[in-house]
Design an enzyme around this catalytic site. Structure first.
Site, PDB file in Angstrom:
ATOM      1  N   ASN A 388       0.823  -1.200   0.000  1.00  0.00           N
ATOM      2  CA  ASN A 388       0.000   0.000   0.000  1.00  0.00           C
ATOM      3  C   ASN A 388       0.865   1.262   0.000  1.00  0.00           C
ATOM      4  OD1 ASN A 388      -1.950   1.925   0.248  1.00  0.00           O
ATOM      5  ND2 ASN A 388      -2.947   1.039   2.036  1.00  0.00           N
ATOM      6  N   ASP A 389       1.567   1.502   1.097  1.00  0.00           N
ATOM      7  CA  ASP A 389       2.329   2.749   1.208  1.00  0.00           C
ATOM      8  C   ASP A 389       3.359   2.909   0.089  1.00  0.00           C
ATOM      9  OD1 ASP A 389       0.972   3.383   3.539  1.00  0.00           O
ATOM     10  OD2 ASP A 389       2.389   2.275   4.779  1.00  0.00           O
ATOM     11  N   VAL A 390       3.954   1.797  -0.363  1.00  0.00           N
ATOM     12  CA  VAL A 390       5.039   1.896  -1.341  1.00  0.00           C
ATOM     13  C   VAL A 390       4.542   2.239  -2.747  1.00  0.00           C
ATOM     14  CG1 VAL A 390       6.574   0.355  -0.085  1.00  0.00           C
ATOM     15  CG2 VAL A 390       5.070  -0.593  -1.827  1.00  0.00           C
ATOM     16  N   ALA A 429       1.879   2.994   7.417  1.00  0.00           N
ATOM     17  CA  ALA A 429       2.161   4.378   7.741  1.00  0.00           C
ATOM     18  C   ALA A 429       0.919   5.084   8.256  1.00  0.00           C
ATOM     19  CB  ALA A 429       2.707   5.104   6.515  1.00  0.00           C
TER      20      ALA A 429
END
Lengths: 462, 102
Positions: A388-390, A429
């Site tokens: 997700n965050d990446v 995050a």
């Protein structure tokens, strides 16, 4: 010190250095670890002639070795790939604890007015080892889910931590200049443990690898200090090697996340709650497109090029074998399949490589971020499995976001995007991902392994 | 500063440079195994723990020594084994990859 013992320690030190050198190259990495292990055995054997055994001493030494070795080996063998980060944290913590205990023992032995060159490294080793022990314990608990992975913050936190640090330094100075008393250094150790906890709790779970790496360097320095206390060459050199390389590694890890070390340790992620709340509120009104495995399977089967973006969700679901099966099935149909590996995908750098290698994914298909980012515009489907965050474009577009500036995989440029996720929950995050609401995105909800197995069947049927 | 301390300090400073130099070109995929490997190396504190434990006389020293040896052994053995497990997988990927390439 006997000349043979000194030479054996020198040999051990050389093997440690060679081992580290080999460890930083994919080809020789495994041999490097073995080289270092041989160095360790030599250093331990060389120590035997230095010992003047007492009866109780022999018993507890053998008992400690006899319990510690199998417990360490079995837990390291049994641990799941997903739990490796916390395992490393645990092994690092016990090392720090051992350094602190060695230092206390020496301080107790040294009387009220020990020489500065004995007292100073003892106190350093005790405090730093204690911080590493307590900090690693918190990192372990966060990664293991025993306490929340989100930052724990309260008003005036930095002031409290600052006061703790000042108290530690003042007590250390008192112990060095006035008199070395058990009450002083036991209090010092207690404060060090509290500081270790206080230092790690405000840092988010996603940043734990960097913290573990830093604490690893701390333990190295504590061990080097113990070497000064015991006048032991092997401890000084090995501990310093770890302290120095660990510090550099910590910096490299933060750079891979596009952030400075100070930013990781003291801030950004502490403030996200505000930002995340705001982002979640704006997300309320948007709609997402959920698809069935059949929809997605058909789309994949008729694509020309698919890039798979694995993340922590894949590791949790242990879906790497199912993923490989899907990739094989697609390749049979002539689809070009590649894997895009973000440097910090998963919980640790290199986590995804290890996981996919376990499923026998060919090394050539694993592409690093810089290598593959240019290929997304020509990609029909980007299949994001538990990441997700990446891939969050907020890193490019939203200056206030805690991940702003972090290099990401440009999944948003692909023609179609499939997100395999368990829910709409934000990533580690703690921030929302606008890409989930993008019109060209299809969500495939569920456990990654289940969904992948269904996808394999759907591709076969297509 | 006596000569022994001076020698030790020299080792310390030189080891800092070696430690930085030796890993300066490590690829990202090896960050985790390298961290784990250095983690095992600082298990050398076991040497210190054994020096304390084996020479222990008072009950307090015996207890401290025992716990220190136990923790340090966990660090050494667990550290090397867990690193080996990570790297084992790196090695295994080439051989089975071949037949599929063909």
């Amino acid at each position: 010190m006997n000349i043979w013992i000194a030479l054996a320690y020198l040999l051990a030190a050389v093997l440690f250095i060679l081992g580290l050198k080999q460890l930083s190259n994919p080809r020789g990495a495994r041999r490097g670890n073995q080289t270092a292990a041989v160095g360790m055995v030599i250093a331990l054997l060389a120590t035997i002639p230095l010992l003047h055994f007492t009866t109780a001493g022999i018993v507890v030494t053998i008992l400690g070795l006899a319990i510690g070795a199998p417990v360490g080996a079995i837990s390291a063998r049994r641990v799941h790939m997903t739990a490796m980060p916390q395992m490393v944290a645990a092994f690092n913590g016990v090392g720090g604890g051992a350094a602190a205990l060695v230092a206390i023992s020496e301080l107790l032995h040294a009387g009220t007015h020990p020489a500065f060159q004995l007292a100073f490294p003892s106190i350093f080793s005790m405090v730093v080892g204690g911080i590493s022990f307590a900090g690693s314990a918190i990192a372990f608990a966060k990664l293991q889910g025993m306490i929340t992975g989100t930052p724990i913050t309260y008003a005036g936190q930095q002031v409290v931590n600052g006061l703790l640090a000042i108290a530690i330094v003042s007590l250390a100075v008192a112990n060095l200049t006035v008199a070395s008393q058990p009450i002083f250094f036991v209090t010092l150790l207690a404060l060090a443990l509290v500081l270790g906890v206080a230092f790690v709790i405000p840092i988010g779970g996603a940043d734990m690898p960097v913290v573990i790496s830093l604490l690893n360097a701390f333990t190295g320095l504590a061990v080097a200090a113990s070497g000064f206390v015991l006048n032991n060459f092997a401890l000084i050199v090995a501990g310093t090697l770890v302290g120095a390389s660990g510090t550099l590694l910590t910096t490299l890890m933060s750079q891979a996340m596009g952030r400075s070390l100070a930013n990781v340790l003291f801030g950004a992620f502490g403030q996200i709650q505000v930002g995340a709340g705001g982002a979640a509120a704006t997300a309320e009104g948007k709609s997402v497109r959920a698809g069935s495995p059949e929809d997605v399977g058909t789309m994949l089967a008729y694509a020309r090029k698919v890039i798979i973006v694995p993340g922590y969700g894949l590791a949790v679901a242990q879906g790497q074998h199912a993923l490989k099966e899907l990739a094989d099935e697609l390749e049979k149909r002539g689809v070009e399949v590649e894997y895009a590996i973000h440097p910090v995908a998963g919980r640790m750098p290199g986590h995804m490589n290890v996981l996919l290698a376990e499923a026998n994914v060919p090394y050539e298909q694993l592409k690093e971020m810089d290598e593959i980012n240019g290929e997304f515009p020509s990609t029909d489907v980007a299949l994001v499995v538990g990441a997700n965050d990446v891939v969050n474009p907020a890193a490019h577009t939203t200056p206030g976001s805690p991940i702003y500036g972090m290099p990401i995989l440009n999944v948003d440029q692909a023609k179609n995007i499939v997100f395999m996720k368990r829910s709409m929950r934000p990533g580690f995050a703690g921030i929302d991902n606008e890409l989930l609401y993008d019109p060209k995105t299809i969500m495939l909800f569920g456990d990654a392994k289940d969904s992948l197995t269904k996808l394999v069947a759907a591709v076969k049927a297509a | 500063m006596n000569s022994e301390l001076l020698t030790e300090f020299t080792y310390f400073v030189l080891a800092i440079f070696v430690g930085i130099e030796v890993i300066s070109k490590v690829p990202t995929i090896l960050h985790t195994p390298l961290m784990s490997g250095t983690n095992a190396i600082h298990g050398i504190i076991l040497v210190g723990a054994i020096l304390i434990a084996a020479n222990a006389t008072s009950p307090l020293e015996v207890v401290l020594g025992f716990v220190a040896v136990l923790l340090a052994t966990l660090n050494v053995v667990g550290g090397f084994v867990v690193t080996d497990r990570m790297l084992e997988m790196f090695k295994g990927r080439r051989a089975p990859a071949k037949p599929e390439q063909k």
